[in-house]
Design an enzyme around this catalytic site. Structure first.
Site, short mmCIF file in Angstrom:
data_model
loop_
_atom_site.label_atom_id
_atom_site.label_comp_id
_atom_site.label_asym_id
_atom_site.label_seq_id
_atom_site.Cartn_x
_atom_site.Cartn_y
_atom_site.Cartn_z
CG HIS A 123 44.65 35.44 33.16
ND1 HIS A 123 45.24 36.37 34.01
CD2 HIS A 123 45.46 34.37 33.16
CE1 HIS A 123 46.36 35.85 34.49
NE2 HIS A 123 46.53 34.65 33.99
CB SER A 205 51.63 42.34 41.81
OG SER A 205 50.80 41.25 41.44
C1 BV8 Z 1 46.93 27.60 36.57
C2 BV8 Z 1 40.89 36.31 35.17
C3 BV8 Z 1 47.32 25.26 36.37
C4 BV8 Z 1 39.74 36.31 36.15
C5 BV8 Z 1 42.89 35.98 36.56
C6 BV8 Z 1 52.31 27.92 40.45
C7 BV8 Z 1 52.11 27.34 39.19
C8 BV8 Z 1 50.83 27.24 38.66
C9 BV8 Z 1 49.71 27.73 39.38
C10 BV8 Z 1 49.93 28.32 40.62
C11 BV8 Z 1 51.20 28.41 41.15
N1 BV8 Z 1 51.10 28.99 42.35
C12 BV8 Z 1 49.80 29.29 42.58
C13 BV8 Z 1 49.06 28.88 41.56
C14 BV8 Z 1 47.62 29.00 41.45
C15 BV8 Z 1 47.19 30.34 40.85
C16 BV8 Z 1 47.97 31.53 41.33
O1 BV8 Z 1 48.81 32.05 40.62
N2 BV8 Z 1 47.65 31.99 42.53
C17 BV8 Z 1 48.30 33.21 43.02
C18 BV8 Z 1 47.29 34.00 43.85
C19 BV8 Z 1 49.53 32.80 43.82
N3 BV8 Z 1 47.26 30.29 39.42
C20 BV8 Z 1 46.23 29.75 38.75
O2 BV8 Z 1 45.29 29.21 39.31
C21 BV8 Z 1 46.26 29.82 37.24
N4 BV8 Z 1 45.98 28.50 36.70
O3 BV8 Z 1 48.07 27.82 36.89
O4 BV8 Z 1 46.49 26.35 36.09
C22 BV8 Z 1 46.93 24.78 37.74
C23 BV8 Z 1 45.61 24.44 37.97
C24 BV8 Z 1 45.27 23.97 39.25
C25 BV8 Z 1 46.24 23.91 40.27
C26 BV8 Z 1 47.56 24.32 40.01
C27 BV8 Z 1 47.90 24.74 38.74
C28 BV8 Z 1 45.18 30.73 36.71
C29 BV8 Z 1 45.44 32.15 37.13
C30 BV8 Z 1 44.47 33.09 36.38
C31 BV8 Z 1 43.52 33.74 37.37
N5 BV8 Z 1 42.65 34.70 36.66
N6 BV8 Z 1 42.10 36.80 35.84
C32 BV8 Z 1 39.27 37.70 36.47
O5 BV8 Z 1 39.89 38.70 36.02
O6 BV8 Z 1 38.25 37.78 37.19
S1 BV8 Z 1 44.26 36.63 37.30
C33 BV8 Z 1 43.85 38.19 37.81
O7 BV8 Z 1 44.85 38.54 38.72
C34 BV8 Z 1 43.88 39.27 36.73
O8 BV8 Z 1 44.16 38.71 35.46
C35 BV8 Z 1 44.98 40.20 37.10
O9 BV8 Z 1 45.79 40.55 36.02
C36 BV8 Z 1 45.75 39.36 38.05
C37 BV8 Z 1 46.32 40.17 39.19
O10 BV8 Z 1 47.57 40.26 38.92
P1 BV8 Z 1 48.13 41.63 38.25
O11 BV8 Z 1 47.66 41.75 36.85
O12 BV8 Z 1 49.58 41.65 38.50
O13 BV8 Z 1 47.41 42.78 39.02
P2 BV8 Z 1 47.71 43.18 40.51
O14 BV8 Z 1 46.49 43.87 40.97
O15 BV8 Z 1 48.23 42.00 41.24
O16 BV8 Z 1 48.92 44.22 40.40
C38 BV8 Z 1 48.74 45.41 39.68
C39 BV8 Z 1 50.12 46.04 39.58
O17 BV8 Z 1 49.98 47.24 38.81
C40 BV8 Z 1 50.71 46.45 40.92
O18 BV8 Z 1 52.05 45.98 41.00
C41 BV8 Z 1 50.68 47.99 40.88
O19 BV8 Z 1 51.78 48.55 41.55
C42 BV8 Z 1 50.77 48.25 39.42
N7 BV8 Z 1 50.20 49.53 38.99
C43 BV8 Z 1 49.24 50.28 39.58
N8 BV8 Z 1 49.03 51.39 38.85
C44 BV8 Z 1 49.85 51.35 37.78
C45 BV8 Z 1 50.61 50.16 37.86
N9 BV8 Z 1 51.52 49.83 36.94
C46 BV8 Z 1 51.73 50.69 35.91
N10 BV8 Z 1 51.04 51.85 35.76
C47 BV8 Z 1 50.11 52.21 36.68
N11 BV8 Z 1 49.43 53.36 36.53
#
Ligand code: BV8
Length: 258
Positions: A123, A205
């Protein structure tokens, strides 16, 4: 909650003697470095925004300066952050396993800072900015000190800093929701996932695609899965070993047991 040593030993047993380890990390691995995950409520002035609404091309088009300021705020937080024991534990794994590739969703650069030598940034990276119009090729990276100043400084319609070559707005070099991942990064991450003997998933997540599909690709190609997260996530159920704990506490114990 402390993970039972038997589970730590089981994970270490899967890792011992392998040649190819793929690691997929998410925001959770940087939480113990003081960087909030996307799921944490945002602090202060950002509390009223949902990151997924700010991390999009539309948000930048509608309010370029607000989105620019949000990333500037995150760069300031990052300046205070350092790798934590989980980042260092992953770097240390390279002494035990010939090929360790870290595939990260994070944009904070902490894996390289901790010494990991092969990191795929799916990303992008918060510390880099680029020309919105890619005027010298995609991406056209610009050093912040070379930027043209914002226009209408102090006004309601103040702009972000601008490209010194073409005058277009600068933007963070990260992948927004709805944007394609950097082509080389996605292809190599898929290839590494399918070649891995084990995939270690840490701090995600398992929601954001296509990163969240990589453990599936790895398992389908025969890899064993280890998941590290204090909470069950979308991958825990299909993992061979789910270590339910904080990465900074769990990963050093796994390395110690190798
Ligand atoms: C794309 C940069 C093609 C920006 C980020 C299916 C196929 C393809 C695309 C999609 C699809 N379904 C939906 C989509 C669209 C979308 C998507 O995934 N939406 C989600 C909301 C469903 N995906 C995209 O748009 C991607 N592009 O596929 O291109 C395309 C294009 C157009 C149309 C269709 C397809 C691009 C996605 C990239 C987005 N950019 N980051 C920025 O940072 O500002 S993603 C961003 O979210 C961060 O990178 C971050 O990493 C991520 C969040 O996810 P996690 O890393 O998992 O973090 P989260 O907070 O969710 O969870 C944290 C976890 O840590 C928790 O589980 C917690 O319990 C745990 N935790 C807490 N403490 C600890 C711990 N674990 C261990 N130790 C601890 N101490």
């Amino acid at each position: 909650m402390t993970v039972e040593q038997a589970w730590i030993d089981r994970a270490a047993g899967l890792l011992r003697g392998i040649k190819r380890l793929a690691v997929l990390t998410g925001a959770g691995i940087s939480k113990e470095s003081g960087i909030p995950t996307f799921r944490d409520a945002m602090e202060g002035m950002w509390a009223r925004y949902n990151p997924q609404e700010l991390a999009t091309p539309g948000a930048f088009e509608r309010s370029p300066k607000r989105v620019w300021n949000w990333y500037a705020h995150r760069r300031e937080m990052l300046a205070e952050a350092a790798p934590n024991p989980s980042h260092y534990a992953l770097a240390e794994m390279e002494a035990h396993i010939p090929e360790v590739v870290v595939i990260t969703q994070n944009v904070d650069g902490l894996h390289r800072a901790a010494g990991s030598t092969d990191v795929i940034e799916l990303h992008g990276n918060l510390s880099r900015v680029k020309c919105l119009d890619h005027c010298r090729g995609n991406p056209t990276h610009i050093a912040l000190e070379d930027a043209l100043p914002p226009e209408n400084a102090g006004e309601e319609d103040e702009t972000p800093p601008r490209c010194p070559h073409c005058g277009a707005y600068l933007r963070p070099d990260v992948v927004w929701f709805g944007e394609m991942l950097p082509p080389g990064a996605l292809e190599r991450a898929a290839q590494v996932s399918r070649a891995a003997e084990v995939m270690l998933v840490v701090g995600t997540s398992g929601v954001v695609q296509p990163a969240a599909s990589m453990p599936l690709w790895a398992a389908r190609a025969g890899a064993r899965l280890i998941d590290v997260n204090p909470n069950p996530d979308a991958i825990s159920g299909s993992a061979d070993v789910f270590l339910q704990g904080q990465a900074g506490k769990v990963l050093p114990r796994v390395v110690a047991a190798l």
